[in-house]
Design a protein around this motif. Structure first.
Motif, mmCIF file in Angstrom:
data_model
loop_
_atom_site.group_PDB
_atom_site.id
_atom_site.type_symbol
_atom_site.label_atom_id
_atom_site.label_comp_id
_atom_site.label_asym_id
_atom_site.label_seq_id
_atom_site.Cartn_x
_atom_site.Cartn_y
_atom_site.Cartn_z
ATOM 1 N N VAL A 159 0.896 -1.283 0.024
ATOM 2 C CA VAL A 159 -0.161 -0.098 -0.177
ATOM 3 C C VAL A 159 0.833 1.082 0.139
ATOM 4 O O VAL A 159 1.628 1.361 1.086
ATOM 5 N N GLY B 211 1.767 0.011 5.693
ATOM 6 C CA GLY B 211 1.731 0.499 4.327
ATOM 7 C C GLY B 211 2.941 1.409 4.479
ATOM 8 O O GLY B 211 3.731 1.433 5.389
ATOM 9 N N ARG C 98 -1.788 3.141 4.684
ATOM 10 C CA ARG C 98 -2.894 2.081 4.850
ATOM 11 C C ARG C 98 -4.141 2.949 5.488
ATOM 12 O O ARG C 98 -5.088 2.430 5.241
ATOM 13 N N HIS D 242 -9.922 -4.242 2.892
ATOM 14 C CA HIS D 242 -8.507 -4.274 3.554
ATOM 15 C C HIS D 242 -8.150 -5.271 4.806
ATOM 16 O O HIS D 242 -9.146 -5.218 5.461
ATOM 17 N N SER E 50 -3.482 0.021 11.530
ATOM 18 C CA SER E 50 -2.440 0.870 11.097
ATOM 19 C C SER E 50 -2.167 2.076 12.056
ATOM 20 O O SER E 50 -2.185 3.393 11.801
#
Length: 793
Positions: free
Chosen positions: A164, A757, A774, A782, A788
């Motif tokens: 990502v 990400g 992310r 996802h 995250s």
């Protein structure tokens, strides 16, 4: 009706932008409200039915999404051996290390999703079945799996996970749209074996037919450069086209022709309709039973339907098929249907069957292109010469698709009208029919002729692509500039006589002249990209850009350079690099260097790799050695190299011990990037520089390996934020728990690219602002385990 269909599509699109799905009860309420508004609007006010259609679209997509999300692999079954039985549901795709294929699971020893994607890595086996090449033989003398076969496998699976990055490809969304809810690989086991060759019902039979046609093409044209293009045109196998050919097609604007486009489906349907009409009219009795026009309409739709199935039933093929179906029904019923209603019904059918079609770039380009053609053809008086009409259509396509192409790919071809002038008639009316004819038994001559025509076309395309400025590439435009430019396109394409049509061109200016923001002098932006198990870092100041490491190689044709770094840099508006640093020779740090050096100009190349390394052999730049003591300053930000020593190049040290170490100092904070430094080299760095290694932000050495980040190193750096560039469920176990514990004990916050990400640190007068990609691009499909957020002590 078209406005209600567009509202329905808008509701679906809005649902697909959600980070979290609405509750089923909320969706049910939206469905009820939408239905009531629809009915009320049909009787009184039209705008009520438009709002109702949008609510119905949201509820429809949300219901499908809940149903698909429920089909998931439990976390506790990731990475464990599972015995499954299922049918190979799509064309298997060979790659240099084995074969990939999709399995429709029928039975499993664990709660496994209904569709999974598997890789079977090759093992050389001279006892392999005669059905397959020895080079690609499966273990234990088994043949490779083929479409429509039932197999038993021992597999290890994981939930969908992809890189990502800013402006990057959403791999998890792509898998979700294809209803692939787990990926994994086949384990070597005595349990593995083929159970049945003819399985999967009608869909299995279609896939077997597609694979036999593809095999016939590859056997007839072995080692021919464009055999893959013919396979793509005949059976929709786009994976058969080499990456360098896709780049050529993008540079000349004919990508839409080299897969199953709507034009090909229309052409085949029209050919079948014409043949049936000719045969029907020659019969003295058949026209008395049924009019030839209606018989041709039904036959044409049937031919188009068969070709669409053979081609994999992609969105462009679906759109064209449904449009042809609406026209055929109208002809059979004796009714006239306006062109906007034909396109609207096709759009509605696509979204009803596949609410995730809006996630595909082909959906917008396909429907948008046809809508533009309808738009310029409506309400025009008089009939112009066909060359004039063709020129207007090409002008409309060029203008109308520029905003979408810049938003999706940050590039468009300036030579596409010239390329399409030759490629459209050649590919659609000659090459594609010959490829279909050649895919039948005994069609070798047709394939040879089709390949010869393609060879001549490619010479012309390569000449066009080599022209200066053939391909326009730039930064990603701001989101608001895209609809503004589309509105300007509609104004610009109004019929002659409308005042000030030229103002439509003004709406295009923000696409080209609103650039992505850069840091102010003295500020900097650090982006640790999500490249899987590897490292790539972008450092940006007010007027300069640096890349530290280029991530891993994925396969022969793909690496972090061409799949992640260059698309990211292009979208960010970076057209040249001031400095590229490749810290050492390990492929997870140097794998994308060759692609990146070929993609954009690089002013300075610093590395510790030896002169005989393939990267330096292929590069036009003579890379210079990085060494302790070198420093420079950009825009009020200072850069210093702290390792290795000049004498280290004379010693036979491990590649990790030769890692370049970069220290960056700005008025607002400091960053340390130590590459894969570990063990004795890490201790030597501390002995030489001591307190000078202190930094606010640390990119963890060697991805958090167990021989790195000694207690002395963690204390000396004293970082408040530590970023670990690691791959999801990587086989090395990085970062090691004890390494994480050391940083957490020192009150550091942890950021991991496998969970967050890409991690971006914006250093400004306000301090350090850390962004997780992310979290920025969160969508409901996802991986839900990744919240995250950084780990804190």
């Amino acid at each position: 009706m078209p406005w209600r269909v567009l509202a329905f599509a808008l509701g679906i699109w809005l649902l697909q932008q959600r980070a979290v799905l609405p509750a089923p009860t909320f969706l049910a309420a939206m469905a009820v409200a939408g239905s009531l508004l629809w009915l009320a609007g049909r009787q009184r006010r039209r705008w009520l039915s438009i709002i109702g259609a949008a609510l119905l679209g949201l509820a429809w997509a949300g219901g499908f999404a809940h149903w698909r999300l429920a089909d998931a692999l439990p976390v506790e079954w990731e990475g464990r051996d599972i015995e499954i039985t299922g049918v190979v549901a799509e064309l298997p795709q060979r790659f240099e290390r084995g074969v990939r294929f999709t399995v429709a699971v029928e039975q499993a020893a664990a709660p496994v999703p209904r569709r999974i994607a598997l890789s079977w890595y090759r093992q050389f086996d001279t006892d392999a079945d005669d059905e397959t090449d020895e080079e690609f033989a499966a273990p234990n003398g088994l043949p490779l799996p083929h479409a429509g076969e039932r197999w038993r496998f021992l597999v290890r699976l994981k939930r969908p996970n992809g890189n990502v990055n800013p402006h990057g490809f959403d791999y998890e969304g792509w898998l979700f749209e294809r209803n692939i809810r787990a990926t994994g690989y086949v384990r070597k086991s005595a349990l593995t074996g083929r159970l049945e060759t003819g399985a999967g019902g009608l869909s299995g039979a279609i896939e077997r037919l597609r694979e036999s046609a593809r095999t016939r093409i590859s056997h007839t044209l072995p080692d021919q450069p464009y055999a893959g293009v013919l396979a793509a045109l005949a059976v929709g196998d786009q994976q058969a086209i080499a990456p360098e050919l896709w780049r050529l097609f993008a540079a000349t604007g004919i990508t839409h022709l080299m897969s199953i486009s709507g034009l090909h489906v229309t052409m085949l349907g029209g050919l079948v309709a014409w043949l049936v009409a000719v045969f029907w009219r020659r019969s003295p009795r058949l026209p008395l039973l049924w009019p030839a026009q209606k018989a041709a309409a039904l036959a044409g739709f049937t031919g188009a339907f068969g070709y669409a199935l053979l081609a994999g039933f992609g969105v462009p093929a679906q759109r064209t098929l449904y449009m042809l179906g609406v026209v055929a029904v109208a002809m059979l019923s004796g009714r006239a249907v306006a062109a906007p209603h034909v396109l609207g019904l096709a759009l509605l059918l696509v979204l009803l069957l596949d609410p995730w079609a809006v996630l595909a770039a082909g959906f917008w380009l396909s429907f948008g292109a046809v809508a533009l053609l309808f738009y310029i053809g409506q309400g025009r008086l008089g009939q112009r010469h066909w060359l004039v009409e063709w020129g207007r259509a090409q002008w409309a396509m060029l203008l109308g698709l520029i905003p979408a192409l810049l938003a999706l790919f940050q590039q468009f071809s300036l030579v596409s009208p010239i390329a399409n002038a030759l490629a459209i008639p050649l590919v659609s009316f000659l090459v594609t029919p010959l490829a279909l004819l050649g895919s039948l038994p005994g069609g070798g001559i047709a394939l040879q002729l089709a390949h010869g025509l393609l060879t001549g076309l490619m010479v012309f395309l390569e000449w066009l692509a080599a022209l200066p400025g053939a391909l326009w590439q730039q930064h990603a435009p701001p989101v608001w500039a895209v609809p503004l430019a589309l509105a300007g396109t509609l104004w610009l394409l109004l019929p002659r006589g409308f005042p000030a049509r030229w103002l439509g061109l003004v709406s295009f200016l923000p696409l080209f002249f609103i650039f992505p923001p850069r840091p102010a002098p003295g500020e900097m932006r650090i982006t640790v990209l999500d490249v899987g198990q590897g490292q790539a870092v972008h450092v940006q100041t007010a007027t300069h850009d640096l890349i530290f490491d280029t991530g891993p190689t994925f396969n022969v044709a793909a690496d972090s350079g061409n799949r992640i770094l260059w698309p990211y840099l292009r979208a960010a508006g970076v057209q040249r690099l001031d400095t590229l640093i490749v810290s050492h020779a390990d492929q997870d740090h140097a794998g994308g260097a060759v692609s990146l050096l070929a993609a954009l100009p690089v002013a300075d190349f610093i590395t510790s790799i030896p002169p005989t390394h393939p990267i330096l052999q292929k590069s036009v730049l003579a890379g210079r050695q990085c060494g302790d003591g070198e420093s420079w300053e950009w825009d009020g930000v200072r850069f210093r190299l702290l390792h290795p020593l000049a004498d280290d190049y004379k010693r036979k040290l491990a590649t990790n011990a030769m890692s370049c170490v970069l220290k960056i100092d700005s008025p607002h904070g400091t960053v340390l990037i130590p590459g894969d430094l570990e063990g004795a080299a890490e201790a030597a760095l501390l002995a030489r520089h001591g307190p000078d290694v202190q930094a606010d932000i640390l990119v963890a050495p060697h991805h958090g390996g167990k021989r790195t980040s000694s207690p002395a190193f963690v204390t000396a750096v004293g970082a408040r934020e530590v970023i670990f560039p690691v791959g999801y469920r990587n086989r090395f176990g990085h970062p090691y728990p004890e390494v994480l514990d050391r940083y957490l004990a020192g009150s550091a916050s942890i950021h991991r690219t496998d969970q967050a990400g890409a991690v971006t640190v914006n250093y400004s007068v306000a301090g350090a602002d850390i962004v997780h990609e992310r979290e920025q691009r969160r969508r409901y499909w996802h991986n839900p385990d990744f919240v995250s957020r950084e780990s804190s002590p």
